[in-house]
Write a protein that holds these residues in place. Sequence first.
Motif, PDB file in Angstrom:
ATOM      1  N   GLN A 140       0.834  -1.211   0.000  1.00  0.00           N
ATOM      2  CA  GLN A 140       0.000   0.000   0.000  1.00  0.00           C
ATOM      3  C   GLN A 140       0.872   1.266   0.000  1.00  0.00           C
ATOM      4  OE1 GLN A 140      -2.476  -0.663   3.413  1.00  0.00           O
ATOM      5  NE2 GLN A 140      -3.884  -2.002   2.297  1.00  0.00           N
ATOM      6  N   GLY A 141       2.128   1.124   0.466  1.00  0.00           N
ATOM      7  CA  GLY A 141       3.043   2.272   0.466  1.00  0.00           C
ATOM      8  C   GLY A 141       2.552   3.419   1.316  1.00  0.00           C
ATOM      9  N   THR A 142       2.047   3.103   2.514  1.00  0.00           N
ATOM     10  CA  THR A 142       1.467   4.149   3.374  1.00  0.00           C
ATOM     11  C   THR A 142       2.273   4.376   4.657  1.00  0.00           C
ATOM     12  OG1 THR A 142      -0.005   2.452   4.304  1.00  0.00           O
ATOM     13  CG2 THR A 142      -0.903   3.837   2.546  1.00  0.00           C
ATOM     14  N   ARG A 143       3.560   4.007   4.639  1.00  0.00           N
ATOM     15  CA  ARG A 143       4.393   4.247   5.821  1.00  0.00           C
ATOM     16  C   ARG A 143       4.503   5.749   6.074  1.00  0.00           C
ATOM     17  NH1 ARG A 143       7.668   1.206   8.528  1.00  0.00           N
ATOM     18  NH2 ARG A 143       7.975  -0.414   6.928  1.00  0.00           N
ATOM     19  N   MET A 144       4.345   6.143   7.336  1.00  0.00           N
ATOM     20  CA  MET A 144       4.526   7.559   7.686  1.00  0.00           C
ATOM     21  C   MET A 144       5.976   7.953   7.422  1.00  0.00           C
ATOM     22  SD  MET A 144       2.279   7.987  11.179  1.00  0.00           S
ATOM     23  CE  MET A 144       2.201   9.766  11.051  1.00  0.00           C
ATOM     24  N   GLU A 145       6.169   9.191   7.032  1.00  0.00           N
ATOM     25  CA  GLU A 145       7.526   9.631   6.679  1.00  0.00           C
ATOM     26  C   GLU A 145       7.926  10.818   7.543  1.00  0.00           C
ATOM     27  OE1 GLU A 145       7.232  10.251   2.440  1.00  0.00           O
ATOM     28  OE2 GLU A 145       7.796   8.177   2.015  1.00  0.00           O
ATOM     29  N   GLY A 146       9.107  10.696   8.151  1.00  0.00           N
ATOM     30  CA  GLY A 146       9.691  11.820   8.881  1.00  0.00           C
ATOM     31  C   GLY A 146       9.031  12.167  10.199  1.00  0.00           C
ATOM     32  N   LEU A 179       5.015  -2.336  12.239  1.00  0.00           N
ATOM     33  CA  LEU A 179       6.241  -2.439  11.436  1.00  0.00           C
ATOM     34  C   LEU A 179       6.062  -1.906  10.017  1.00  0.00           C
ATOM     35  CD1 LEU A 179       7.732  -5.901  12.507  1.00  0.00           C
ATOM     36  CD2 LEU A 179       8.423  -3.623  13.246  1.00  0.00           C
ATOM     37  N   CYS A 180       4.845  -1.974   9.479  1.00  0.00           N
ATOM     38  CA  CYS A 180       4.614  -1.538   8.095  1.00  0.00           C
ATOM     39  C   CYS A 180       4.223  -0.070   7.971  1.00  0.00           C
ATOM     40  CB  CYS A 180       3.506  -2.378   7.446  1.00  0.00           C
ATOM     41  SG  CYS A 180       3.920  -4.105   7.215  1.00  0.00           S
ATOM     42  N   ASN A 181       3.735   0.537   9.051  1.00  0.00           N
ATOM     43  CA  ASN A 181       3.161   1.878   8.909  1.00  0.00           C
ATOM     44  C   ASN A 181       3.870   2.991   9.686  1.00  0.00           C
ATOM     45  OD1 ASN A 181       0.720   1.411   7.168  1.00  0.00           O
ATOM     46  ND2 ASN A 181       0.348  -0.106   8.764  1.00  0.00           N
ATOM     47  N   ARG A 182       4.609   2.636  10.734  1.00  0.00           N
ATOM     48  CA  ARG A 182       5.327   3.676  11.469  1.00  0.00           C
ATOM     49  C   ARG A 182       6.527   4.159  10.649  1.00  0.00           C
ATOM     50  NH1 ARG A 182       1.201   2.901  13.982  1.00  0.00           N
ATOM     51  NH2 ARG A 182       0.999   2.546  16.237  1.00  0.00           N
ATOM     52  N   LEU A 187      10.278   3.957  14.450  1.00  0.00           N
ATOM     53  CA  LEU A 187      10.628   2.566  14.728  1.00  0.00           C
ATOM     54  C   LEU A 187      12.003   2.439  15.381  1.00  0.00           C
ATOM     55  CD1 LEU A 187       9.041   0.797  11.656  1.00  0.00           C
ATOM     56  CD2 LEU A 187       8.366   0.536  14.038  1.00  0.00           C
ATOM     57  N   TRP A 188      12.915   3.333  15.052  1.00  0.00           N
ATOM     58  CA  TRP A 188      14.210   3.331  15.751  1.00  0.00           C
ATOM     59  C   TRP A 188      13.981   3.456  17.260  1.00  0.00           C
ATOM     60  CZ3 TRP A 188      19.421   2.850  14.813  1.00  0.00           C
ATOM     61  CH2 TRP A 188      19.803   2.657  13.475  1.00  0.00           C
ATOM     62  N   MET A 189      13.092   4.376  17.639  1.00  0.00           N
ATOM     63  CA  MET A 189      12.794   4.571  19.072  1.00  0.00           C
ATOM     64  C   MET A 189      12.033   3.370  19.647  1.00  0.00           C
ATOM     65  SD  MET A 189      11.860   8.615  19.511  1.00  0.00           S
ATOM     66  CE  MET A 189      10.502   8.653  18.357  1.00  0.00           C
TER      67      MET A 189
END
Length: 304
Positions: A140-146, A179-182, A187-189
């Motif tokens: 879906q390519g809906t990962r949040m960015e930044g 794992l797919c959307n954050r 996710l590092w945190m």
Amino acid sequence: MDAQLLGGALQGISCEKDVLIEILTQRCNSQRLMIAEAYRDMYGRDLITDLKENLSHHFKEVMVGLMYPPASYDAHELWHALKGVDTEEKCLIDILASRSNMEIFQMKEAYLMQYNTDLQQDIDSETSGHFRDTLINLAQGTRMEGYADPSTAAQDAMILWEACQQKTGEHKNMLQMILCNRSHQQLWMVFQEFQNISGQDIVDAINECYDGYFQELLVAIVLCIRDKPSYFAYRLYNAIHDFGFHNKTVIRILIARSEIDLMNIRQRYKERYGKSLFHDIKHFASGHYESALLAICAGDTEDY
């Protein structure tokens, strides 16, 4: 000039493979597309078709693969992974776990244009279970960015920890949704908070709690978020050493990453495994196929 040289190499009595390697591996993708256009104008023929007709085996796969734009190449690889005799799950994992939202969007557009079918529908029909659900979520390519919110990182980490303990269908869904959307930053945190809560690295926890392709996909997502070049170095090493030189994997990673992070992948490979990627390819491949792979990979001074 390149188109003319390629025409001479392909249409002579015997195919001059060294000329093909010299030109196609030493031009960037956008230049190769311009060469293909010039070739069509000059000869009234399609360069990819001529490469397919004149070449064979893995050497053909490399030369033809180089001619696709990145999104079209991903689409081509996904289609063959889904529609081949056996579904190639590791190919699906490598591509969908590692691509950005924009790369996924472009790949889906290319997939629809090339094969007149929807990528997510094909994933749905050719895979199953939580592995399928996670692939579809990634596609879906809906990962949040930044975006990162420290206040929710501990909450997400607790959900991941519970998902590793209880392993119900609902927990698996929550695990893959995080794992797919954050965002990568979030996710590092989350991974750090998971370590604090459980005393265990998230990868070790996933390996202990899950198995099969679902487990491999979850681990790939984590590894790509942490350090994509290290993930691909690891995949190349496995493909070369653990699977008796798995040609498709080596070809796909070298071509797909050649203009993105191949230099970093080479560096991680050498740091982790003690030998250069160039050295290992040279040791296992042969002939014009070897020459083409080495020309794409390139090496450090000591490799030559």
